[in-house]
Design an enzyme around this catalytic site. Structure first.
Site, PDB file in Angstrom:
ATOM      1  N   HIS A 100       0.854  -1.479  -0.016  1.00  0.00           N
ATOM      2  CA  HIS A 100      -0.201  -0.158  -0.041  1.00  0.00           C
ATOM      3  C   HIS A 100       0.780   1.321  -0.214  1.00  0.00           C
ATOM      4  CE1 HIS A 100      -3.036  -2.719   2.378  1.00  0.00           C
ATOM      5  NE2 HIS A 100      -3.649  -2.347   1.194  1.00  0.00           N
ATOM      6  N   LYS A 160     -15.169  -8.506   4.514  1.00  0.00           N
ATOM      7  CA  LYS A 160     -13.788  -8.836   5.288  1.00  0.00           C
ATOM      8  C   LYS A 160     -14.343  -8.904   6.770  1.00  0.00           C
ATOM      9  CE  LYS A 160     -10.759  -7.731   1.550  1.00  0.00           C
ATOM     10  NZ  LYS A 160      -9.643  -6.798   1.115  1.00  0.00           N
ATOM     11  N   ARG A 169      -1.798  -6.061  -8.262  1.00  0.00           N
ATOM     12  CA  ARG A 169      -0.778  -7.163  -8.230  1.00  0.00           C
ATOM     13  C   ARG A 169      -0.825  -8.127  -9.317  1.00  0.00           C
ATOM     14  NH1 ARG A 169      -2.705  -7.793  -2.161  1.00  0.00           N
ATOM     15  NH2 ARG A 169      -4.479  -7.259  -3.503  1.00  0.00           N
ATOM     16  N   SER A 225      -2.759  -7.947   2.973  1.00  0.00           N
ATOM     17  CA  SER A 225      -3.101  -7.758   4.502  1.00  0.00           C
ATOM     18  C   SER A 225      -3.744  -9.243   4.982  1.00  0.00           C
ATOM     19  CB  SER A 225      -4.473  -6.740   4.695  1.00  0.00           C
ATOM     20  OG  SER A 225      -3.952  -5.449   4.358  1.00  0.00           O
TER      21      SER A 225
HETATM   22  P1  ADP Z   1      -9.694  -3.575  -0.241  1.00  0.00           P
HETATM   23  O1  ADP Z   1     -10.318  -4.401   0.810  1.00  0.00           O
HETATM   24  O2  ADP Z   1     -10.629  -2.370  -0.807  1.00  0.00           O
HETATM   25  O3  ADP Z   1      -9.147  -4.446  -1.412  1.00  0.00           O
HETATM   26  P2  ADP Z   1      -7.060  -3.116   0.694  1.00  0.00           P
HETATM   27  O4  ADP Z   1      -6.719  -2.463   1.679  1.00  0.00           O
HETATM   28  O5  ADP Z   1      -6.705  -4.486   0.512  1.00  0.00           O
HETATM   29  O6  ADP Z   1      -8.452  -2.859   0.307  1.00  0.00           O
HETATM   30  O7  ADP Z   1      -6.421  -2.703  -0.814  1.00  0.00           O
HETATM   31  C1  ADP Z   1      -6.234  -1.317  -0.961  1.00  0.00           C
HETATM   32  C2  ADP Z   1      -5.585  -1.380  -2.441  1.00  0.00           C
HETATM   33  O8  ADP Z   1      -4.264  -1.492  -2.307  1.00  0.00           O
HETATM   34  C3  ADP Z   1      -6.161  -2.200  -3.615  1.00  0.00           C
HETATM   35  O9  ADP Z   1      -6.246  -1.387  -4.828  1.00  0.00           O
HETATM   36  C4  ADP Z   1      -5.268  -3.221  -3.342  1.00  0.00           C
HETATM   37  O10 ADP Z   1      -5.075  -3.953  -5.019  1.00  0.00           O
HETATM   38  C5  ADP Z   1      -4.105  -2.460  -3.306  1.00  0.00           C
HETATM   39  N1  ADP Z   1      -2.797  -3.270  -2.912  1.00  0.00           N
HETATM   40  C6  ADP Z   1      -2.943  -4.221  -1.807  1.00  0.00           C
HETATM   41  N2  ADP Z   1      -1.867  -4.720  -1.559  1.00  0.00           N
HETATM   42  C7  ADP Z   1      -1.086  -4.215  -2.550  1.00  0.00           C
HETATM   43  C8  ADP Z   1       0.337  -4.648  -2.881  1.00  0.00           C
HETATM   44  N3  ADP Z   1       1.084  -5.632  -2.344  1.00  0.00           N
HETATM   45  N4  ADP Z   1       0.865  -4.003  -3.950  1.00  0.00           N
HETATM   46  C9  ADP Z   1       0.285  -2.930  -4.706  1.00  0.00           C
HETATM   47  N5  ADP Z   1      -1.132  -2.745  -4.151  1.00  0.00           N
HETATM   48  C10 ADP Z   1      -1.814  -3.439  -3.319  1.00  0.00           C
END
Ligand code: ADP
Length: 166
Positions: free
Chosen positions: A19, A43, A93, A131
């Protein structure tokens, strides 16, 4: 000229190096990035919203005021309108991210035609970081050092005292 603000929404449960990389690189495109913590009903969260916000603030500082952290409820596009943002910033990703992200971005544009979603490709070092996998690893005692910032590592250790921090 009008300030170009992007909203980077997510559940951030917890924020990872993946992130943070997307948020920081977003500053190369936009004047400001607002990290917007939302609750994903699909989630089950480990951290409270207050804990998430506190961790994100620690992890993105210092940013010369160009990165801020906020909480939103309800429709993302309503929040985007409210703060006068012009873009939604998301990370990609793997191919499996693409399908869901495309649906989300098309729906958001249908709801509010003036917003565009910008996708940044993850850095290869964060390709497998999510996460969900972070939580699964620490809950089984494994180490996630190097995959999350230190403030997150310490906060995870509070929840899972037996996890390794090697
Ligand atoms: P959500 O529950 O809305 O998917 P997340 O917090 O899991 O929220 O993710 C928010 C954003 O960050 C999403 O666009 C996700 O694809 C991106 N993201 C999560 N992990 C990574 C990573 N390792 N590299 C790049 N982008 C990421």
């Amino acid at each position: 000229m009008r300030e170009r603000i992007a909203v980077c929404p997510g559940s951030f449960d917890p924020i990872t190096n993946g992130h943070i990389d997307i948020i920081r690189r977003g500053l190369g495109i936009f004047d400001r990035v607002v990290v917007a913590v939302g609750h994903n009903a699909l989630k089950q969260d480990l951290f409270t919203t207050e804990e998430k916000v506190e961790m994100i603030k620690e992890c993105v500082a210092p940013s010369n005021g160009r990165i801020s952290v906020d909480v939103f409820e309800g429709l993302l596009v309503d929040y985007v309108k409210k703060i006068g943002a012009c873009a939604i910033l998301r990370g990609l990703r793997v191919v499996s991210d693409f399908e869901w992200e495309m649906q989300l971005s098309l729906m958001n544009r249908k709801l509010y035609g003036e917003v565009d979603t910008y996708f940044l490709m993850t850095d290869f070092r964060n390709l497998f970081v999510s996460s969900t996998i972070i939580k699964a690893t620490v809950s089984a005692g494994g180490s996630v050092r190097g995959l999350v910032p230190d403030p997150v590592l310490y906060k995870l250790k509070e929840k899972f005292p037996f996890m390794s921090t090697d």
